[in-house]
Structures are given as C-alpha cells and as structure tokens.
Motif scaffolding. Structure first.
Motif, PDB file in Angstrom:
ATOM      1  N   ILE A  93     -10.505  -4.332  -9.147  1.00 17.48           N
ATOM      2  CA  ILE A  93      -9.390  -3.979 -10.031  1.00 17.48           C
ATOM      3  C   ILE A  93      -9.237  -2.460 -10.087  1.00 17.48           C
ATOM      4  O   ILE A  93      -8.125  -1.929  -9.989  1.00 17.48           O
ATOM      5  N   HIS A  94     -10.348  -1.753 -10.229  1.00 17.36           N
ATOM      6  CA  HIS A  94     -10.325  -0.294 -10.280  1.00 17.36           C
ATOM      7  C   HIS A  94      -9.737   0.294  -8.999  1.00 17.36           C
ATOM      8  O   HIS A  94      -8.935   1.235  -9.038  1.00 17.36           O
ATOM      9  N   MET A  95     -10.114  -0.256  -7.862  1.00 16.94           N
ATOM     10  CA  MET A  95      -9.721   0.302  -6.575  1.00 16.94           C
ATOM     11  C   MET A  95      -8.218   0.219  -6.336  1.00 16.94           C
ATOM     12  O   MET A  95      -7.671   0.999  -5.568  1.00 16.94           O
ATOM     13  N   LYS A  96      -7.544  -0.690  -7.014  1.00 14.12           N
ATOM     14  CA  LYS A  96      -6.088  -0.778  -6.867  1.00 14.12           C
ATOM     15  C   LYS A  96      -5.399   0.487  -7.358  1.00 14.12           C
ATOM     16  O   LYS A  96      -4.329   0.841  -6.875  1.00 14.12           O
ATOM     17  N   GLY A  97      -6.006   1.185  -8.313  1.00 17.05           N
ATOM     18  CA  GLY A  97      -5.421   2.407  -8.830  1.00 17.05           C
ATOM     19  C   GLY A  97      -6.186   3.668  -8.480  1.00 17.05           C
ATOM     20  O   GLY A  97      -5.781   4.760  -8.870  1.00 17.05           O
ATOM     21  N   CYS A  98      -7.280   3.540  -7.747  1.00  8.25           N
ATOM     22  CA  CYS A  98      -8.107   4.694  -7.397  1.00  8.25           C
ATOM     23  C   CYS A  98      -7.497   5.424  -6.202  1.00  8.25           C
ATOM     24  O   CYS A  98      -7.401   4.874  -5.109  1.00  8.25           O
ATOM     25  N   LYS A  99      -7.104   6.685  -6.427  1.00 10.55           N
ATOM     26  CA  LYS A  99      -6.466   7.463  -5.363  1.00 10.55           C
ATOM     27  C   LYS A  99      -7.392   7.660  -4.171  1.00 10.55           C
ATOM     28  O   LYS A  99      -6.965   7.580  -3.023  1.00 10.55           O
ATOM     29  N   GLU A 100      -8.686   7.930  -4.446  1.00 14.41           N
ATOM     30  CA  GLU A 100      -9.630   8.152  -3.359  1.00 14.41           C
ATOM     31  C   GLU A 100      -9.848   6.878  -2.538  1.00 14.41           C
ATOM     32  O   GLU A 100      -9.929   6.927  -1.315  1.00 14.41           O
ATOM     33  N   ALA A 101      -9.926   5.733  -3.203  1.00 16.83           N
ATOM     34  CA  ALA A 101     -10.139   4.462  -2.496  1.00 16.83           C
ATOM     35  C   ALA A 101      -8.918   4.085  -1.674  1.00 16.83           C
ATOM     36  O   ALA A 101      -9.043   3.501  -0.595  1.00 16.83           O
ATOM     37  N   GLN A 102      -7.735   4.434  -2.154  1.00 15.08           N
ATOM     38  CA  GLN A 102      -6.513   4.099  -1.422  1.00 15.08           C
ATOM     39  C   GLN A 102      -6.379   4.917  -0.149  1.00 15.08           C
ATOM     40  O   GLN A 102      -5.668   4.526   0.767  1.00 15.08           O
TER      41      GLN A 102
END
Length: 126
Positions: A93-102
């Motif tokens: 869920i966090h990764m959907k909004g994490c700029k670094e993960a995207q």
C-alpha cells in the motif's frame, strides 16, 4: 498501583503479561507460519528464532532483544525509501504512493519487497 510488567513478543512486536507470553508465542508462531504459507514462495520468510539472552537478563534486556529481532527479521522495508512496515500488505500500500519506489524498475511493487534487515536503497535527497 504500578503498571504491570509486560513482555514483548519477538514475532509480532506486541506486549503481553509475563504469565501469558509463552502461550502467546506458541500461537503467534502458528499464525505467522500460516500467513507465510499464504504468500508467494519468493516473498515468504522463515519463523524468526527466539532471541538468546542470558539467564540473569532483566525484563528490559529481554524486551530490547525481542524488539531488535522483530525489527530485523519480521518488519518489511520499502525498497525505495527504506521505511519499515509490519507486513507485505502494508508495504505494498505504501509503495503505491512512494516516489522512490515508483522510480524502481517495474515500479518496484511486485518483486522488490525486502525484509527490514536487508539493505534497501537509501532515499534520495529531496
């Protein structure tokens, strides 16, 4: 009246009374293994070993060892920013909004989930 003395579970990170912690750890281990079985083979983690502390260790020392084991072996880190979460569902869920993960290949969401103790890429300066 002083607060009750609580022991920390090394599997789930929650506190329990000194008389019920051993009962809880047995049930928590079963729950942890069942949750891991439901995950794809590449995302499963083994049951963390119980931290070894000396016979004369205080409750604070035991809780510190349990907290460290929980953070190192159970928590899951975002591969983009390194923030840790209690489970793969939370980090996804966090990764959907994490700029670094995207910015990771394939958006990092499917195959880049790493345990918290592993080295995750450091967050880039903003």
């Amino acid at each position: 009246m002083p607060p009750p003395r609580m022991s920390l579970c090394y599997i789930c990170g929650k506190e329990f009374g000194s008389s019920s912690i051993s009962i809880h750890e047995t049930q928590c281990a079963k729950t942890f293994l069942a949750q891991q079985e439901a995950l794809p083979a590449g995302q499963r983690k083994p049951l963390p070993p119980k931290p070894q502390v000396g016979e004369g260790a205080s409750l604070a020392q035991r809780n510190e060892a349990a907290q460290q084991a929980y953070e190192d072996q159970v928590m899951v880190a975002c591969p983009g920013c390194g923030r840790t979460f209690s489970g793969q569902d939370r980090v996804a869920i966090h990764m959907k909004g994490c700029k670094e993960a995207q910015q990771l290949p394939g958006n990092g969401i499917r195959d880049c989930i790493v345990p918290a103790g592993s080295s995750a890429p450091a967050a880039s300066p903003a």
